[in-house]
Design an enzyme around this catalytic site. Structure first.
Site, PDB file in Angstrom:
ATOM      1  N   CYS A  15     -13.012   0.329 -15.509  1.00  0.00           N
ATOM      2  CA  CYS A  15     -13.517   1.701 -15.417  1.00  0.00           C
ATOM      3  C   CYS A  15     -12.339   2.652 -15.238  1.00  0.00           C
ATOM      4  O   CYS A  15     -12.217   3.377 -14.252  1.00  0.00           O
ATOM      5  CB  CYS A  15     -14.490   1.805 -14.238  1.00  0.00           C
ATOM      6  N   TYR A  62      -7.011   6.419   3.617  1.00  0.00           N
ATOM      7  CA  TYR A  62      -7.090   5.338   2.635  1.00  0.00           C
ATOM      8  C   TYR A  62      -6.270   4.127   3.064  1.00  0.00           C
ATOM      9  O   TYR A  62      -6.765   2.991   3.060  1.00  0.00           O
ATOM     10  CB  TYR A  62      -6.625   5.801   1.235  1.00  0.00           C
ATOM     11  N   CYS A  65     -17.893  -4.306 -18.589  1.00  0.00           N
ATOM     12  CA  CYS A  65     -18.185  -3.911 -17.206  1.00  0.00           C
ATOM     13  C   CYS A  65     -19.400  -4.673 -16.660  1.00  0.00           C
ATOM     14  O   CYS A  65     -20.454  -4.708 -17.303  1.00  0.00           O
ATOM     15  CB  CYS A  65     -18.449  -2.417 -17.141  1.00  0.00           C
ATOM     16  N   ASP A  77     -10.239   4.948  -2.723  1.00  0.00           N
ATOM     17  CA  ASP A  77      -9.058   5.393  -3.460  1.00  0.00           C
ATOM     18  C   ASP A  77      -9.504   5.992  -4.790  1.00  0.00           C
ATOM     19  O   ASP A  77     -10.696   6.110  -5.068  1.00  0.00           O
ATOM     20  CB  ASP A  77      -8.097   4.216  -3.682  1.00  0.00           C
ATOM     21  N   GLU A 129       0.822  -1.211   0.000  1.00  0.00           N
ATOM     22  CA  GLU A 129       0.000   0.000   0.000  1.00  0.00           C
ATOM     23  C   GLU A 129       0.856   1.262   0.000  1.00  0.00           C
ATOM     24  O   GLU A 129       0.524   2.234  -0.671  1.00  0.00           O
ATOM     25  CB  GLU A 129      -0.957   0.001   1.187  1.00  0.00           C
ATOM     26  N   CYS A 136     -16.432  -0.213 -21.118  1.00  0.00           N
ATOM     27  CA  CYS A 136     -17.801  -0.421 -20.634  1.00  0.00           C
ATOM     28  C   CYS A 136     -18.397  -1.748 -21.127  1.00  0.00           C
ATOM     29  O   CYS A 136     -19.241  -2.340 -20.450  1.00  0.00           O
ATOM     30  CB  CYS A 136     -18.680   0.745 -21.051  1.00  0.00           C
ATOM     31  N   CYS A 155     -25.144   1.661 -14.976  1.00  0.00           N
ATOM     32  CA  CYS A 155     -24.204   2.764 -14.789  1.00  0.00           C
ATOM     33  C   CYS A 155     -24.863   4.081 -15.183  1.00  0.00           C
ATOM     34  O   CYS A 155     -25.273   4.278 -16.328  1.00  0.00           O
ATOM     35  CB  CYS A 155     -22.948   2.539 -15.629  1.00  0.00           C
TER      36      CYS A 155
END
Length: 318
Positions: free
Chosen positions: A218, A145, A228, A163, A62, A225, A234
């Site tokens: 995305c 985060y 997705c 995030d 991270e 898309c 969406c």
DNA sequence: TACGCGTGGCT
DNA sequence: TAGCCAAGCGT
């Protein structure tokens, strides 16, 4: 592959089966259900997602992934964990060694903070990365985060992990705009909390899955898309994918900035195993005022240690 | 809140 | 090609 494969607890099987046959009724499913299903089939096999990574591996990843692409992190992560498999191993090193091992990942203050976090974990938590969000947040270099990410990914806790990927997914899927605001807003946090699955393990999978969706499908540009799992619901797609309208997204200049000079100075010190004379640093930048300012900044940040007689090195043990 | 903070690949 | 962008944090 390590994507969890348990059935989705908060969506009873009968409901899921019934709705899956009705493509016009996807709104009745919680948003996380199709995203988690997609994730379980499409998640990347990243080393920090393997069980053997442990909480320390998750935390290291991270830190490295803050503003840095996965592909650049991978080799440094592997070397880092091989050299310092536990927080106490890193804590025993001079901070300058962390800066050196950071290599060209960028934002080297992260290396210093990761070292500081390892020291704090060793001193305050018996060498074990804490699972508690507040205790994580108290570590150097750990913000909202990262605390949520470590608690969620390493310990399966229930937190809104917001995030840049998740923010973009929510901006599009729910709010119907192309990009989230420049800075995270209270409205975004409320939305993220409202979408959090009730069950802890499901919430943790949703966090990883929604991030992965933003990273692979995305994306900021050239979004996919057609692949997705939530395209049908969406808001942005339904609205015809209107382009961003509003204040320009904050860019980052680099050429000619102090940042660039700092980078050049630090590169010299990373490459040197022994202290370096002032003249070697002076050689990296022509303009003396900016050069001095950059060096002073590095010293003030603790990234460079000035020695006697105009010699410099990466920071040693206190 | 807005800014400074590295680096390099991609379009 | 010159921006744009990449799992943010600290001040």
């Amino acid at each position: 592959m390590t994507a969890p494969t348990q059935p989705e607890p908060s969506a009873p099987r009968d409901t899921a089966a019934r709705t899956a046959l009705r493509t016009d009724a996807t709104d009745t499913l919680p948003l996380h259900t199709p995203v988690i299903a997609w994730f379980e089939a499409n998640a990347r096999d990243l080393p920090w997602r393997r069980p053997e990574a442990g909480a320390w591996g998750v935390m290291v990843s991270e830190f490295m992934l803050q503003q840095t692409p996965v592909n650049r992190v991978l080799p440094v992560y592997e070397q880092w964990l091989a050299r310092w498999p536990r927080p106490a191993d890193l804590a025993a090193e001079a901070p300058g060694e962390a800066v050196r091992a950071w290599g060209r990942l960028g934002y080297p203050r992260r290396a210093l903070r990761l070292h500081g976090a390892a020291v704090a974990v060793t001193e305050r938590h018996g060498g074990e990365v804490p699972s508690d969000h507040a205790e994580l947040l108290a570590l150097p270099g750990v913000g909202e985060y990262t605390a949520a990410a470590v608690a969620s990914f390493a310990f399966g806790r229930r937190h809104a992990v917001l995030d840049t990927n998740v923010r973009r997914v929510l901006a599009r899927a729910v709010t119907g705009v192309q990009y989230p605001p420049n800075a995270t807003t209270a409205a975004e946090r409320r939305l993220a909390v409202s979408l959090l699955p009730a069950e802890e393990g499901t919430a943790a999978r949703w966090a990883a899955a929604s991030m992965e969706l933003g990273a692979l499908i995305c994306t900021a540009r050239n979004e996919s898309c057609h692949r997705c799992p939530i395209a049908a619901r969406c808001a942005w797609l339904r609205a015809g994918k209107p382009e961003h309208d509003g204040p320009p997204r904050r860019g980052q200049t680099y050429a000619g900035t102090d940042r660039q000079v700092r980078g050049k100075l630090l590169a010299v010190l990373r490459a040197a195993e022994v202290p370096v004379p002032q003249a070697a640093l002076d050689a990296v930048w022509e303009e003396p005022v900016q050069r001095a300012r950059a060096l002073d900044g590095l010293v003030a940040d603790g990234l460079v240690e000035p020695l006697a007689d105009g010699m410099y090195r990466l920071p040693g043990r206190p």
